[in-house]
Design an enzyme around this catalytic site. Structure first.
Site, PDB file in Angstrom:
ATOM      1  N   SER A  17      43.695  39.311  41.908  1.00 16.70           N
ATOM      2  CA  SER A  17      43.963  38.647  40.623  1.00 16.70           C
ATOM      3  C   SER A  17      42.990  39.063  39.530  1.00 16.70           C
ATOM      4  O   SER A  17      42.761  38.308  38.582  1.00 16.70           O
ATOM      5  CB  SER A  17      43.948  37.111  40.783  1.00 16.70           C
ATOM      6  OG  SER A  17      44.897  36.705  41.749  1.00 16.70           O
ATOM      7  N   ARG A  18      42.413  40.238  39.686  1.00 14.81           N
ATOM      8  CA  ARG A  18      41.463  40.791  38.699  1.00 14.81           C
ATOM      9  C   ARG A  18      40.186  39.961  38.559  1.00 14.81           C
ATOM     10  O   ARG A  18      39.459  40.093  37.574  1.00 14.81           O
ATOM     11  CB  ARG A  18      42.129  40.948  37.318  1.00 14.81           C
ATOM     12  CG  ARG A  18      43.291  41.960  37.316  1.00 14.81           C
ATOM     13  CD  ARG A  18      42.775  43.353  37.662  1.00 14.81           C
ATOM     14  NE  ARG A  18      43.799  44.380  37.553  1.00 14.81           N
ATOM     15  CZ  ARG A  18      44.518  44.857  38.587  1.00 14.81           C
ATOM     16  NH1 ARG A  18      44.345  44.338  39.798  1.00 14.81           N
ATOM     17  NH2 ARG A  18      45.393  45.815  38.427  1.00 14.81           N
ATOM     18  N   LEU A  19      39.893  39.121  39.544  1.00 14.66           N
ATOM     19  CA  LEU A  19      38.642  38.352  39.537  1.00 14.66           C
ATOM     20  C   LEU A  19      37.578  39.156  40.283  1.00 14.66           C
ATOM     21  O   LEU A  19      37.044  38.743  41.313  1.00 14.66           O
ATOM     22  CB  LEU A  19      38.851  36.973  40.169  1.00 14.66           C
ATOM     23  CG  LEU A  19      39.850  36.075  39.441  1.00 14.66           C
ATOM     24  CD1 LEU A  19      40.003  34.742  40.168  1.00 14.66           C
ATOM     25  CD2 LEU A  19      39.402  35.841  37.994  1.00 14.66           C
TER      26      LEU A  19
END
Length: 211
Positions: free
Chosen positions: A189-191
């Protein structure tokens, strides 16, 4: 499929401040060894970014040729575009992208030339063709066509048929002494995990950055 639709979810690993070595060079060595073991294509390939005197950024891919507590080394023609840019502004940034491990390393710092003996030792270890190529190419200069370059190479190849190719005065190495090194691990999730080392009064401060 459009370019905007090209994406992948990163899920191979994680990175926390508690997991990293207090010394960023040792941490880099750990990650670099893992990249070699993972058979990453050209694990020592890195983007080298410099800035022109007019403030225009420039970037290109080079090969890292060594690293230790003093910094990271690479070699080039001092009269090339990047050589002229480093002469005017001796700071640069390096970026490694190891897609197979979903990892990135960003390095910033001050650049100095290696002494001639160190540059010569590496130059003499290069393949014969690469040593001749250093003489044949006026790197970054405009040339009429490839035939001109190949003719120059052939002439030098004949001149140095015995393999005794001296190092040009305009060729040699640089060492980037880092003051910032960031280790980036892709996450879902692009975290992404981002751990940055920042040199402050001779000591490394370790910080976690938001993705």
């Amino acid at each position: 499929m459009s370019v905007a639709d090209l994406r992948r979810n990163y899920c191979l690993g994680s990175l926390d401040g508690a997991d990293v070595d207090p010394d960023p060079i040792r941490q880099f060595a750990r990650w670099f060894e893992e990249a070699v073991r993972a058979e990453v294509t050209e694990p020592n390939a890195m983007t080298v970014a410099t800035v022109t005197p007019e403030g225009r950024p420039r970037a290109r891919v080079l090969l890292l040729k060594g690293f230790d507590a003093r910094g990271f080394t690479f070699f080039t023609n001092y009269e090339s575009a990047k050589g002229c840019e480093l002469a005017a502004n001796p700071t640069a940034a390096l970026c490694f992208w190891w897609v197979e491990l979903e990892r990135q390393v960003r390095i910033e710092g001050t650049v100095t030339r290696l002494d001639r003996a160190e540059s010569a030792a590496y130059f003499m270890s290069r393949p014969l063709g690469s040593r001749i190529g250093a003489w044949a190419s006026q790197q970054s200069h405009v040339i009429a066509d490839r035939t001109t370059l190949e003719a120059r190479f052939a002439e030098l190849e004949a001149r140095y048929a015995d393999g005794d190719v001296p190092m040009p005065d305009y060729w040699g190495g640089y060492r980037l002494a880092p003051d910032r090194i960031e280790f980036w691990q892709g996450r879902p999730s692009r975290l992404h995990d981002r751990i940055r080392y920042r040199l402050e009064q001779g000591s490394w401060v370790i910080e976690r950055l938001e993705p």
